[in-house]
Design a protein around this motif. Sequence first.
Motif, PDB file in Angstrom:
ATOM      1  N   LEU A  69      19.487  -7.137 -79.284  1.00 35.96           N
ATOM      2  CA  LEU A  69      19.465  -8.588 -79.437  1.00 35.96           C
ATOM      3  C   LEU A  69      19.598  -8.945 -80.909  1.00 35.96           C
ATOM      4  O   LEU A  69      19.145  -8.187 -81.781  1.00 35.96           O
ATOM      5  CB  LEU A  69      18.129  -9.162 -78.944  1.00 35.96           C
ATOM      6  CG  LEU A  69      17.922  -9.443 -77.472  1.00 35.96           C
ATOM      7  CD1 LEU A  69      16.473  -9.847 -77.239  1.00 35.96           C
ATOM      8  CD2 LEU A  69      18.851 -10.531 -77.003  1.00 35.96           C
ATOM      9  N   HIS A  73      17.707 -14.644 -81.929  1.00 37.19           N
ATOM     10  CA  HIS A  73      17.558 -14.844 -80.489  1.00 37.19           C
ATOM     11  C   HIS A  73      16.221 -14.297 -80.003  1.00 37.19           C
ATOM     12  O   HIS A  73      15.578 -14.873 -79.127  1.00 37.19           O
ATOM     13  CB  HIS A  73      18.694 -14.140 -79.736  1.00 37.19           C
ATOM     14  CG  HIS A  73      20.001 -14.838 -79.847  1.00 37.19           C
ATOM     15  ND1 HIS A  73      21.212 -14.205 -79.621  1.00 37.19           N
ATOM     16  CD2 HIS A  73      20.318 -16.128 -80.179  1.00 37.19           C
ATOM     17  CE1 HIS A  73      22.197 -15.073 -79.796  1.00 37.19           C
ATOM     18  NE2 HIS A  73      21.676 -16.234 -80.130  1.00 37.19           N
ATOM     19  N   TYR A  81      16.334 -14.857 -73.565  1.00 33.89           N
ATOM     20  CA  TYR A  81      16.714 -13.450 -73.643  1.00 33.89           C
ATOM     21  C   TYR A  81      15.543 -12.523 -73.316  1.00 33.89           C
ATOM     22  O   TYR A  81      15.758 -11.357 -72.959  1.00 33.89           O
ATOM     23  CB  TYR A  81      17.317 -13.128 -75.006  1.00 33.89           C
ATOM     24  CG  TYR A  81      18.690 -13.741 -75.155  1.00 33.89           C
ATOM     25  CD1 TYR A  81      19.765 -13.268 -74.402  1.00 33.89           C
ATOM     26  CD2 TYR A  81      18.913 -14.816 -76.011  1.00 33.89           C
ATOM     27  CE1 TYR A  81      21.025 -13.839 -74.512  1.00 33.89           C
ATOM     28  CE2 TYR A  81      20.165 -15.390 -76.129  1.00 33.89           C
ATOM     29  CZ  TYR A  81      21.213 -14.901 -75.378  1.00 33.89           C
ATOM     30  OH  TYR A  81      22.458 -15.480 -75.473  1.00 33.89           O
ATOM     31  N   VAL A  84      16.197 -12.038 -69.765  1.00 36.88           N
ATOM     32  CA  VAL A  84      17.339 -11.135 -69.576  1.00 36.88           C
ATOM     33  C   VAL A  84      16.890  -9.688 -69.784  1.00 36.88           C
ATOM     34  O   VAL A  84      17.243  -8.788 -69.006  1.00 36.88           O
ATOM     35  CB  VAL A  84      18.484 -11.488 -70.541  1.00 36.88           C
ATOM     36  CG1 VAL A  84      19.634 -10.499 -70.406  1.00 36.88           C
ATOM     37  CG2 VAL A  84      18.988 -12.908 -70.277  1.00 36.88           C
ATOM     38  N   ALA A 129      23.004  -8.142 -75.714  1.00 38.61           N
ATOM     39  CA  ALA A 129      22.762  -9.457 -75.123  1.00 38.61           C
ATOM     40  C   ALA A 129      22.886 -10.550 -76.171  1.00 38.61           C
ATOM     41  O   ALA A 129      22.338 -10.443 -77.273  1.00 38.61           O
ATOM     42  CB  ALA A 129      21.373  -9.511 -74.483  1.00 38.61           C
ATOM     43  N   GLY A 130      23.614 -11.611 -75.833  1.00 40.71           N
ATOM     44  CA  GLY A 130      23.794 -12.712 -76.752  1.00 40.71           C
ATOM     45  C   GLY A 130      24.791 -12.369 -77.848  1.00 40.71           C
ATOM     46  O   GLY A 130      25.300 -11.252 -77.936  1.00 40.71           O
ATOM     47  N   LYS A 300      18.420 -15.595 -65.109  1.00 39.85           N
ATOM     48  CA  LYS A 300      18.333 -14.782 -66.315  1.00 39.85           C
ATOM     49  C   LYS A 300      18.003 -13.315 -66.012  1.00 39.85           C
ATOM     50  O   LYS A 300      18.611 -12.401 -66.579  1.00 39.85           O
ATOM     51  CB  LYS A 300      17.282 -15.407 -67.248  1.00 39.85           C
ATOM     52  CG  LYS A 300      17.713 -16.786 -67.754  1.00 39.85           C
ATOM     53  CD  LYS A 300      16.599 -17.528 -68.432  1.00 39.85           C
ATOM     54  CE  LYS A 300      15.687 -18.247 -67.475  1.00 39.85           C
ATOM     55  NZ  LYS A 300      16.318 -19.343 -66.739  1.00 39.85           N
TER      56      LYS A 300
END
Length: 338
Positions: A69, A73, A81, A84, A129-130, A300
Amino acid sequence: MAARPTISDVAEASHVSISTVSLVMNGKGPVAEATRQRVQAAADRLGYAPSRSARGLAARRTGNVGFVLREDHFRQSEPFYTRVFLGAEFEARRRGLYVLLSTVPDPYVPGEHAPRFLTEHSVDGVVVAGGVDGALIEQLRDRAIPHVLADFAWDDAPQVSIDNRGGAFAVAAHVVERGHQRVAFLGADPTHPSPNARRDAFAEAMRDAGRPIPDGLLVTDDGPSDRATGARAGSALLDRDPADRPTAVFCANDALALGLLDAARDRGLRVPEDLAVVGFDDVEGAALAFPPLTTVHVHKERLGEAALGVLAEGVETADASIPDATLIPTQLVVRESS
């Protein structure tokens, strides 16, 4: 020359998952005898045999998967997240894998910021992620480390994405149904693909409905997609001349929407009578907002589960390609803010 049969062909022919075929071919894991025989028969019929390289990769697996990540975030109070990651953790646990979490700064310098599990070669693959700096994705490619992007896109890397387009179209239909004529969009973090996809789809849907977004009301702020940005950038929308002020605003995420609600409250505007507000993500704070926030629900945990699952299938089978794209559906949740 006929194409060499793949593990996916065997899975389809025997009506089982790719992972089940892998278990049968490698002689590992609990597989019912009838299933094992059906898979073996399909493999024999197709002339399939696992490649030596696939067996070698399987033998060298660590059982660890990295999860990366961006630092900002990870720090955000709205736990998008975090959910997630939890989904990825649940799926990893189900598969007997361990998830190693690491955060990276933006910008990212490979020689300085690489997660330890990359420098120590202690993971079989990585979920990103992101939005992150593309230098990290290039580093994963250079090292031939399998990877899947969750809520992010970079070049042709495999990705598990939110149905941003479907969600934005649902919001457009909602505000049109409510009779709004001057509608705005408020986004931020211009390098992240999801807010941009939501903006473009929303603008398209409003044009299709005969309600194009007026000049100056399609806003993407340079700041992060957080509550402070929502309050600051939202204030500029609300401080316009009353004749030019929007009566409804679709925000690219809930954090921005919550900040916009703060700005509206500071100005004595009633929501939704004077201003309708819609977000995206359905974080935990959305239902607790005043008034409760209309938003697009994102599954999510399912996003994390799918990303981990897609990665694990590719790593486990070794000679099976990772799907280019997987789409996670969304749904509009109507509450009092609109």
